[in-house]
Design a protein around this motif. Sequence first.
Motif, PDB file in Angstrom:
ATOM      1  N   THR A  74     -67.603  82.878  65.657  1.00  0.00           N
ATOM      2  CA  THR A  74     -69.050  82.634  64.431  1.00  0.00           C
ATOM      3  C   THR A  74     -68.836  82.206  63.353  1.00  0.00           C
ATOM      4  OG1 THR A  74     -69.802  85.136  64.025  1.00  0.00           O
ATOM      5  CG2 THR A  74     -70.595  84.006  66.813  1.00  0.00           C
ATOM      6  N   ALA A  75     -69.668  80.973  62.204  1.00  0.00           N
ATOM      7  CA  ALA A  75     -69.429  80.850  61.191  1.00  0.00           C
ATOM      8  C   ALA A  75     -70.210  82.273  60.249  1.00  0.00           C
ATOM      9  CB  ALA A  75     -70.322  79.474  61.126  1.00  0.00           C
ATOM     10  N   ASP A  76     -69.202  81.759  59.507  1.00  0.00           N
ATOM     11  CA  ASP A  76     -70.111  83.211  58.202  1.00  0.00           C
ATOM     12  C   ASP A  76     -71.020  82.535  57.611  1.00  0.00           C
ATOM     13  OD1 ASP A  76     -70.544  84.371  56.015  1.00  0.00           O
ATOM     14  OD2 ASP A  76     -68.891  85.137  55.543  1.00  0.00           O
ATOM     15  N   PRO A  77     -72.749  82.819  57.660  1.00  0.00           N
ATOM     16  CA  PRO A  77     -74.096  83.011  57.130  1.00  0.00           C
ATOM     17  C   PRO A  77     -73.550  82.384  55.546  1.00  0.00           C
ATOM     18  CG  PRO A  77     -74.180  84.184  57.344  1.00  0.00           C
ATOM     19  CD  PRO A  77     -72.889  84.648  58.177  1.00  0.00           C
ATOM     20  N   ASP A  78     -72.313  83.080  54.820  1.00  0.00           N
ATOM     21  CA  ASP A  78     -72.418  82.439  53.553  1.00  0.00           C
ATOM     22  C   ASP A  78     -71.588  82.036  52.752  1.00  0.00           C
ATOM     23  OD1 ASP A  78     -74.592  84.086  53.168  1.00  0.00           O
ATOM     24  OD2 ASP A  78     -73.337  86.169  52.978  1.00  0.00           O
ATOM     25  N   ASP A  79     -70.418  81.481  53.839  1.00  0.00           N
ATOM     26  CA  ASP A  79     -69.647  80.932  53.757  1.00  0.00           C
ATOM     27  C   ASP A  79     -68.775  80.236  54.703  1.00  0.00           C
ATOM     28  OD1 ASP A  79     -66.199  79.162  52.877  1.00  0.00           O
ATOM     29  OD2 ASP A  79     -65.927  81.164  51.953  1.00  0.00           O
ATOM     30  N   ARG A  80     -69.519  78.293  55.693  1.00  0.00           N
ATOM     31  CA  ARG A  80     -68.882  78.266  56.455  1.00  0.00           C
ATOM     32  C   ARG A  80     -67.556  77.757  56.749  1.00  0.00           C
ATOM     33  NH1 ARG A  80     -72.344  78.565  59.685  1.00  0.00           N
ATOM     34  NH2 ARG A  80     -74.586  77.549  59.277  1.00  0.00           N
ATOM     35  N   ARG A  81     -66.550  78.204  55.745  1.00  0.00           N
ATOM     36  CA  ARG A  81     -65.311  77.866  56.216  1.00  0.00           C
ATOM     37  C   ARG A  81     -64.601  79.245  56.462  1.00  0.00           C
ATOM     38  NH1 ARG A  81     -63.443  77.356  50.315  1.00  0.00           N
ATOM     39  NH2 ARG A  81     -65.422  78.487  50.328  1.00  0.00           N
ATOM     40  N   ARG A  82     -65.173  80.179  56.326  1.00  0.00           N
ATOM     41  CA  ARG A  82     -65.005  81.787  57.035  1.00  0.00           C
ATOM     42  C   ARG A  82     -65.376  81.573  58.365  1.00  0.00           C
ATOM     43  NH1 ARG A  82     -62.850  86.292  53.999  1.00  0.00           N
ATOM     44  NH2 ARG A  82     -63.367  87.791  55.432  1.00  0.00           N
ATOM     45  N   VAL A  83     -64.089  82.179  59.561  1.00  0.00           N
ATOM     46  CA  VAL A  83     -64.784  82.342  60.690  1.00  0.00           C
ATOM     47  C   VAL A  83     -64.621  83.284  61.358  1.00  0.00           C
ATOM     48  CG1 VAL A  83     -64.610  81.780  63.000  1.00  0.00           C
ATOM     49  CG2 VAL A  83     -65.041  79.353  61.047  1.00  0.00           C
ATOM     50  N   TYR A  84     -65.946  84.128  62.149  1.00  0.00           N
ATOM     51  CA  TYR A  84     -65.337  85.697  62.517  1.00  0.00           C
ATOM     52  C   TYR A  84     -65.199  85.533  64.221  1.00  0.00           C
ATOM     53  CZ  TYR A  84     -67.638  87.514  58.130  1.00  0.00           C
ATOM     54  OH  TYR A  84     -67.362  88.299  56.796  1.00  0.00           O
ATOM     55  N   VAL A  85     -64.971  86.823  64.868  1.00  0.00           N
ATOM     56  CA  VAL A  85     -64.344  86.274  65.777  1.00  0.00           C
ATOM     57  C   VAL A  85     -64.788  87.984  66.407  1.00  0.00           C
ATOM     58  CG1 VAL A  85     -62.004  86.309  67.524  1.00  0.00           C
ATOM     59  CG2 VAL A  85     -62.166  85.139  65.628  1.00  0.00           C
ATOM     60  N   VAL A  86     -65.860  86.854  68.030  1.00  0.00           N
ATOM     61  CA  VAL A  86     -66.327  88.431  68.095  1.00  0.00           C
ATOM     62  C   VAL A  86     -66.446  87.733  69.273  1.00  0.00           C
ATOM     63  CG1 VAL A  86     -68.787  88.645  68.192  1.00  0.00           C
ATOM     64  CG2 VAL A  86     -68.582  87.596  66.646  1.00  0.00           C
ATOM     65  N   MET A  87     -66.040  89.797  69.820  1.00  0.00           N
ATOM     66  CA  MET A  87     -66.316  89.481  71.642  1.00  0.00           C
ATOM     67  C   MET A  87     -67.201  88.811  72.536  1.00  0.00           C
ATOM     68  SD  MET A  87     -63.220  90.726  71.633  1.00  0.00           S
ATOM     69  CE  MET A  87     -63.200  91.877  73.302  1.00  0.00           C
ATOM     70  N   GLU A  88     -66.789  88.589  73.154  1.00  0.00           N
ATOM     71  CA  GLU A  88     -68.013  88.293  74.650  1.00  0.00           C
ATOM     72  C   GLU A  88     -68.437  89.416  75.042  1.00  0.00           C
ATOM     73  OE1 GLU A  88     -70.059  85.805  75.029  1.00  0.00           O
ATOM     74  OE2 GLU A  88     -68.832  84.063  73.730  1.00  0.00           O
ATOM     75  N   GLU A  89     -69.575  89.590  75.707  1.00  0.00           N
ATOM     76  CA  GLU A  89     -70.369  90.787  75.577  1.00  0.00           C
ATOM     77  C   GLU A  89     -69.335  91.092  77.157  1.00  0.00           C
ATOM     78  OE1 GLU A  89     -72.049  88.001  74.528  1.00  0.00           O
ATOM     79  OE2 GLU A  89     -73.025  89.210  72.889  1.00  0.00           O
ATOM     80  N   THR A  90     -69.241  89.983  77.713  1.00  0.00           N
ATOM     81  CA  THR A  90     -68.661  90.999  79.569  1.00  0.00           C
ATOM     82  C   THR A  90     -67.595  91.074  79.543  1.00  0.00           C
ATOM     83  OG1 THR A  90     -68.388  87.996  79.673  1.00  0.00           O
ATOM     84  CG2 THR A  90     -70.525  89.342  80.484  1.00  0.00           C
ATOM     85  N   ALA A  91     -66.273  90.567  77.978  1.00  0.00           N
ATOM     86  CA  ALA A  91     -64.919  90.580  77.676  1.00  0.00           C
ATOM     87  C   ALA A  91     -64.918  92.075  78.037  1.00  0.00           C
ATOM     88  CB  ALA A  91     -64.574  90.770  76.606  1.00  0.00           C
ATOM     89  N   GLN A  92     -65.100  93.200  77.611  1.00  0.00           N
ATOM     90  CA  GLN A  92     -64.812  94.465  77.965  1.00  0.00           C
ATOM     91  C   GLN A  92     -64.427  95.272  78.970  1.00  0.00           C
ATOM     92  OE1 GLN A  92     -66.618  97.669  74.966  1.00  0.00           O
ATOM     93  NE2 GLN A  92     -65.372  99.205  75.894  1.00  0.00           N
ATOM     94  N   GLU A  93     -65.593  94.622  79.828  1.00  0.00           N
ATOM     95  CA  GLU A  93     -66.003  95.347  81.584  1.00  0.00           C
ATOM     96  C   GLU A  93     -65.079  94.241  82.405  1.00  0.00           C
ATOM     97  OE1 GLU A  93     -69.325  93.738  84.459  1.00  0.00           O
ATOM     98  OE2 GLU A  93     -70.379  94.196  83.020  1.00  0.00           O
TER      99      GLU A  93
END
Length: 157
Positions: A74-93
Amino acid sequence: MDRMIATAQFGQQDIARRLGLNVTDLTCLGFLIEASVAGESLVAGDLAERARLTTGAVTGVLNRLEKAGYIRRTADPDDRRRVYVVMEETAQERILEVYGPFYQRLGALFGDYEADEIAVLTDWFTRARALFDEALHEIRQAVSAAPPAGGSQPRRG
């Protein structure tokens, strides 16, 4: 101790295969889970640093993890060059399907110990990890200072 480390290494290979990943991808997924549990948000550069990979290599890891449905970017709303890595909801399961039985066995094993004994074990593992980190740092420094393996030496005479 050496036998336990070897068993863990082989186990990582088996677990990675079962999750449809390679060991590097599983290691990076572990860093992402650890950060998620700690309430941290990681960007690709953070992951590269923790996994000791180049940013290009991490891009490949993230592509594979995203394709396998474990993460999304997901892109950082304040800096489009910065991309966060987020776990999918089903990943932990999905991950707990594989790790769950192991964690249950460890929990039962800890149940055999008193609180003060667990405190000693926790202290030992914490200190042992610090020693591992220190020794690996020294090994990495020696490797980076050494000439390349198989490199030719100048002829004398």
